[in-house]
Design a protein around this motif. Sequence first.
Motif, PDB file in Angstrom:
ATOM      1  N   MET A 157       0.847  -1.185   0.000  1.00 10.07           N
ATOM      2  CA  MET A 157       0.000   0.000   0.000  1.00 10.07           C
ATOM      3  C   MET A 157       0.881   1.233   0.000  1.00 10.07           C
ATOM      4  N   HIS A 158       0.637   2.145  -0.928  1.00 14.02           N
ATOM      5  CA  HIS A 158       1.449   3.343  -1.028  1.00 14.02           C
ATOM      6  C   HIS A 158       1.022   4.365   0.021  1.00 14.02           C
ATOM      7  N   MET A 159       1.986   5.088   0.526  1.00 11.16           N
ATOM      8  CA  MET A 159       1.717   6.158   1.485  1.00 11.16           C
ATOM      9  C   MET A 159       1.480   7.451   0.725  1.00 11.16           C
ATOM     10  N   ALA A 160       0.531   8.230   1.165  1.00  9.93           N
ATOM     11  CA  ALA A 160       0.268   9.516   0.526  1.00  9.93           C
ATOM     12  C   ALA A 160       1.481  10.416   0.683  1.00  9.93           C
ATOM     13  N   LEU A 163      11.137   2.330   0.919  1.00  2.17           N
ATOM     14  CA  LEU A 163      10.675   3.530   0.213  1.00  2.17           C
ATOM     15  C   LEU A 163       9.846   3.191  -1.021  1.00  2.17           C
ATOM     16  N   GLU A 164      10.230   2.150  -1.731  1.00  6.99           N
ATOM     17  CA  GLU A 164       9.429   1.762  -2.891  1.00  6.99           C
ATOM     18  C   GLU A 164       8.060   1.268  -2.457  1.00  6.99           C
ATOM     19  N   SER A 165       8.001   0.546  -1.349  1.00  3.98           N
ATOM     20  CA  SER A 165       6.729   0.021  -0.859  1.00  3.98           C
ATOM     21  C   SER A 165       5.836   1.114  -0.291  1.00  3.98           C
ATOM     22  N   GLU A 166       6.410   1.975   0.531  1.00  5.86           N
ATOM     23  CA  GLU A 166       5.627   3.003   1.211  1.00  5.86           C
ATOM     24  C   GLU A 166       5.224   4.153   0.295  1.00  5.86           C
ATOM     25  N   CYS A 167       6.139   4.557  -0.585  1.00 12.27           N
ATOM     26  CA  CYS A 167       5.950   5.812  -1.308  1.00 12.27           C
ATOM     27  C   CYS A 167       5.734   5.646  -2.802  1.00 12.27           C
ATOM     28  N   GLY A 168       5.933   4.443  -3.330  1.00 14.21           N
ATOM     29  CA  GLY A 168       5.668   4.217  -4.746  1.00 14.21           C
ATOM     30  C   GLY A 168       6.608   4.962  -5.677  1.00 14.21           C
ATOM     31  N   LEU A 188      11.844  12.914   1.529  1.00 15.07           N
ATOM     32  CA  LEU A 188      11.925  13.332   0.132  1.00 15.07           C
ATOM     33  C   LEU A 188      11.072  12.427  -0.753  1.00 15.07           C
ATOM     34  N   ALA A 189      11.085  11.131  -0.463  1.00 13.92           N
ATOM     35  CA  ALA A 189      10.247  10.199  -1.217  1.00 13.92           C
ATOM     36  C   ALA A 189       8.769  10.531  -1.036  1.00 13.92           C
ATOM     37  N   MET A 190       8.398  10.943   0.175  1.00 13.20           N
ATOM     38  CA  MET A 190       7.015  11.334   0.433  1.00 13.20           C
ATOM     39  C   MET A 190       6.622  12.590  -0.337  1.00 13.20           C
TER      40      MET A 190
END
Length: 270
Positions: free
Chosen positions: A1-4, A56-61, A32-34
Amino acid sequence: MHMATEQTGNGGGWAVVTGAGSGIGFAIARRLAMRGYNIFAAGKDTGHLDACRRTLESECGIRVRTHAADLALPGAAEALFAACREAGIRAEVLVNDAGVFIYNDIIETDQKRIDDIICLHIRTVTTLCRLFAEEMAAAGGGYILNMASYSMWMPLPGIALYSATKAYVKTFSVAFAKEARECNVWVTAVSPAGVATDFYGLSRRLQKVGLVVGVLMTPDKVARKALRALFAHRKHLIPGWYNRLFIPLFKCMPAPCVRLLRDKTARFRH
């Protein structure tokens, strides 16, 4: 699931972060990824970098590229820049966070370790700023964040090398910021005080105690404040207004207090 995303950033752009595998470096990379930046994560520990990439790939896409290298070696900065060029990456943000903390007297410190720290904190930081700023200027602008340290106001026994090299980072960054702004390249130095990471050799229990009593900050809090200062075009930031109050006290600390502090921190020497 990506984080907003935290807020609208430069979606699709790249940020180069050294020391991104853990601590403040990882927290800055995550923030920065966010914001929508892809991350080029550099550091020495391959395992930490892989964990950073997965998180970071999982959380932020976003996309994450890693570069495992010892940045304390001569030529490491040039190699990192060349790796970005080879991958077709043009950095819009550069974060120089990679660092080494030691608590030891100079005469008891191996010369190679001294050379490594000077190279990492001074040569690598300066060279990366030079290379990436030139590229940023040619592309219309960019941002550079350099991690200094509150210890620059604490020239105490045992941290002579660390505090002196971090003083260089701050002084260089503030002066360089005045030059680079003419090219629309914005440079910020951050001088955090105590941070709850493994960087200083503190146990997890002491880190928790430090957070509770307020003498330590979380890496994420430092990251948020640092990036806010960077994108507001500030030249220098000391996170936590209360930390600024103690600077005059450290400058005039009497010798008996210095000796007492040295005795209390002797166990950290290595």
